[in-house]
Design an enzyme around this catalytic site. Structure first.
Site, PDB file in Angstrom:
ATOM      1  CE  LYS A 104       0.649   1.877   3.453  1.00  0.00           C
ATOM      2  NZ  LYS A 104       1.890   2.396   4.119  1.00  0.00           N
ATOM      3  CE1 TYR A 187      -2.012  -0.001   7.562  1.00  0.00           C
ATOM      4  CE2 TYR A 187      -0.720   1.958   7.071  1.00  0.00           C
ATOM      5  CZ  TYR A 187      -0.835   0.579   7.130  1.00  0.00           C
ATOM      6  OH  TYR A 187       0.219  -0.213   6.757  1.00  0.00           O
TER       7      TYR A 187
HETATM    8  P1  NAD Z   1      12.338   1.408   2.666  1.00  0.00           P
HETATM    9  O1  NAD Z   1      12.822   2.753   2.283  1.00  0.00           O
HETATM   10  O2  NAD Z   1      12.806   0.832   3.938  1.00  0.00           O
HETATM   11  O3  NAD Z   1      12.662   0.363   1.505  1.00  0.00           O
HETATM   12  C1  NAD Z   1      12.502   0.665   0.140  1.00  0.00           C
HETATM   13  C2  NAD Z   1      13.353  -0.273  -0.681  1.00  0.00           C
HETATM   14  O4  NAD Z   1      13.250   0.110  -2.047  1.00  0.00           O
HETATM   15  C3  NAD Z   1      14.834  -0.223  -0.309  1.00  0.00           C
HETATM   16  O5  NAD Z   1      15.360  -1.512  -0.279  1.00  0.00           O
HETATM   17  C4  NAD Z   1      15.460   0.559  -1.444  1.00  0.00           C
HETATM   18  O6  NAD Z   1      16.799   0.192  -1.705  1.00  0.00           O
HETATM   19  C5  NAD Z   1      14.559   0.173  -2.607  1.00  0.00           C
HETATM   20  N1  NAD Z   1      14.582   1.155  -3.693  1.00  0.00           N
HETATM   21  C6  NAD Z   1      14.692   0.840  -5.005  1.00  0.00           C
HETATM   22  N2  NAD Z   1      14.695   1.949  -5.758  1.00  0.00           N
HETATM   23  C7  NAD Z   1      14.601   2.983  -4.913  1.00  0.00           C
HETATM   24  C8  NAD Z   1      14.564   4.401  -5.104  1.00  0.00           C
HETATM   25  N3  NAD Z   1      14.597   4.955  -6.318  1.00  0.00           N
HETATM   26  N4  NAD Z   1      14.468   5.182  -4.006  1.00  0.00           N
HETATM   27  C9  NAD Z   1      14.392   4.652  -2.778  1.00  0.00           C
HETATM   28  N5  NAD Z   1      14.425   3.312  -2.537  1.00  0.00           N
HETATM   29  C10 NAD Z   1      14.509   2.492  -3.603  1.00  0.00           C
HETATM   30  O7  NAD Z   1      10.733   1.473   2.620  1.00  0.00           O
HETATM   31  P2  NAD Z   1       9.698   0.480   3.317  1.00  0.00           P
HETATM   32  O8  NAD Z   1       9.300   1.048   4.612  1.00  0.00           O
HETATM   33  O9  NAD Z   1      10.187  -0.901   3.268  1.00  0.00           O
HETATM   34  O10 NAD Z   1       8.435   0.675   2.341  1.00  0.00           O
HETATM   35  C11 NAD Z   1       8.344   0.034   1.078  1.00  0.00           C
HETATM   36  C12 NAD Z   1       6.864  -0.077   0.678  1.00  0.00           C
HETATM   37  O11 NAD Z   1       6.191  -0.868   1.637  1.00  0.00           O
HETATM   38  C13 NAD Z   1       6.121   1.238   0.610  1.00  0.00           C
HETATM   39  O12 NAD Z   1       5.197   1.221  -0.433  1.00  0.00           O
HETATM   40  C14 NAD Z   1       5.389   1.314   1.931  1.00  0.00           C
HETATM   41  O13 NAD Z   1       4.210   2.082   1.892  1.00  0.00           O
HETATM   42  C15 NAD Z   1       5.095  -0.145   2.176  1.00  0.00           C
HETATM   43  N6  NAD Z   1       4.987  -0.468   3.620  1.00  0.00           N
HETATM   44  C16 NAD Z   1       3.877  -1.116   4.040  1.00  0.00           C
HETATM   45  C17 NAD Z   1       3.731  -1.433   5.373  1.00  0.00           C
HETATM   46  C18 NAD Z   1       2.524  -2.172   5.837  1.00  0.00           C
HETATM   47  O14 NAD Z   1       2.308  -2.246   7.049  1.00  0.00           O
HETATM   48  N7  NAD Z   1       1.754  -2.769   4.949  1.00  0.00           N
HETATM   49  C19 NAD Z   1       4.724  -1.063   6.280  1.00  0.00           C
HETATM   50  C20 NAD Z   1       5.847  -0.420   5.818  1.00  0.00           C
HETATM   51  C21 NAD Z   1       5.974  -0.112   4.470  1.00  0.00           C
END
Ligand code: NAD
Length: 332
Positions: A104, A187
């Site tokens: 999401k 949410y």
């Molecule tokens: P994060 O920043 O920790 O991870 C993002 C990942 O994408 C990293 O591994 C990064 O290297 C990679 N990436 C690839 N290309 C990139 C770019 N151009 N810029 C930045 N990063 C890049 O983020 P996250 O917290 O893991 O979130 C990722 C997704 O998951 C988002 O869409 C977020 O909304 C979703 N999320 C959902 C929940 C949930 O409870 N369902 C919780 C956290 C995150």
């Protein structure tokens, strides 16, 4: 599928959520397992492959990703990238003939959501959104209260979700599609939709004054909005990147129900006007992924399909339109 009958999942994007929640949850799942990785970072690939015993042939980078189509170990691709990258990777996964889970918010525009849904349909593959709270007992309890009406009909909703420390791509409108509304406010939209079982027909919205304009240059720091549902039900919602908040509350004719915290990974608590809710804590991500794998195996629909993600993106866009125009925006 492996010899135990579990479907293979490949995680795309090994950031915080993949590392700290999804990969550990995949050690508890019954119907699926961590079979592959897609990452731009060789260091991460090395660390993960040792930790989770993943063969080299199941590790991809963003350039080699499309060749995943030839890999029978991978049944499901789970896209866990910044929001603006979801559409491209979901569509590429569908074209590679894989079922897809997308985090999401599903995408940053409704048009992208339409393309994602169409790509999965054309490939004959299932698409679901990472809405883990649809598998969490307290949130399921709120859905039952809306449906079975033990306190009469719902008359009003309030929902709040905020966090105090945010950095990286979440502050960049190009990658995130917006600020806390896209990340956390979604949410509240979800909570009000699944508790009432209804769809909002109009919204009004107001951006919060920025206390830190240097940090929040392209996205809002906070936002409050009101969703109008049928039967004159109003839902007052707030989100923020500078204030901790976590609540979902329904006022009904003869009582109330509240979750606080409502949206966390662990420790969700609930209470109604009749007393405390007594539900177990579960591994939400494990349940969510197992349900999708089971849906694929049994050829039944997922309760959290792409269409649900699209509807949320449509509402989020209406909220931004209301915020920017100062006008009431109808959701058609
Ligand atoms: P994060 O920043 O920790 O991870 C993002 C990942 O994408 C990293 O591994 C990064 O290297 C990679 N990436 C690839 N290309 C990139 C770019 N151009 N810029 C930045 N990063 C890049 O983020 P996250 O917290 O893991 O979130 C990722 C997704 O998951 C988002 O869409 C977020 O909304 C979703 N999320 C959902 C929940 C949930 O409870 N369902 C919780 C956290 C995150």
């Amino acid at each position: 599928m492996n010899t135990e009958g579990k479907l293979g999942i490949a995680l795309v994007g090994l950031g915080n959520y993949s590392e700290n929640e999804l990969a550990p949850a995949l050690q508890e799942t019954q119907h699926c397992y961590l079979a592959g990785l897609v990452t731009g970072s060789p260091d991460k690939a090395d660390k993960w492959k040792k930790k989770y015993n993943i063969p080299d042939k199941n590790i991809y980078d963003y350039k080699t990703f499309d060749t995943i189509k030839d890999n029978p170990d991978i049944d499901i691709v789970y896209v866990v990238l910044p929001n603006a990258m979801h559409a491209e990777y979901v569509i590429r996964a569908a074209k590679a003939g894989k079922h897809v889970i997308c985090e999401k918010p599903m995408a940053i525009t409704v048009e992208e959501c339409d393309q994602m849904i169409a790509a999965c349909a054309a490939a004959g593959k299932m698409l679901s959104i990472g809405y883990r709270l649809h598998f969490e007992p307290h949130n399921l309890g709120m859905m039952r209260i809306g449906k079975e009406k033990p306190f009469g009909s719902i008359v009003k909703m309030t929902a709040e979700n905020g966090m105090g420390d945010t950095k990286g791509w979440r502050l960049d409108k190009v990658l995130a599609g917006g600020g806390p509304l896209m990340d956390l406010g979604i949410y509240c939209v979800q909570g009000c939709r699944y508790t009432t079982g209804m769809e909002p027909v109009a919204v009004t919205a107001k951006e919060a004054a920025k206390t830190n304009p240097e940090k929040f240059t392209t996205v809002e720091e906070g936002l409050s909005w009101v969703m109008e549902f049928p039967d004159n039900i109003k839902a007052a919602c707030t989100t923020s990147y500078s204030k901790e908040m976590n609540k979902l509350r329904a006022e009904a004719q003869n009582g109330w129900a509240e979750l606080s915290p409502a949206y966390e990974y662990r420790g969700i608590k609930g209470e109604t006007s009749k007393g405390k809710m007594d539900f177990p804590q579960v591994n939400q991500q494990a349940k969510q992924m197992d349900d999708f794998a089971d849906a694929i195996k049994n050829k039944r629909p997922t309760p959290v399909p792409g269409e649900m993600g699209r509807q949320d993106v449509k509402i989020l866009q209406a909220i931004y339109k209301a915020m920017e125009s100062g006008q009431r925006v109808e959701i058609i």
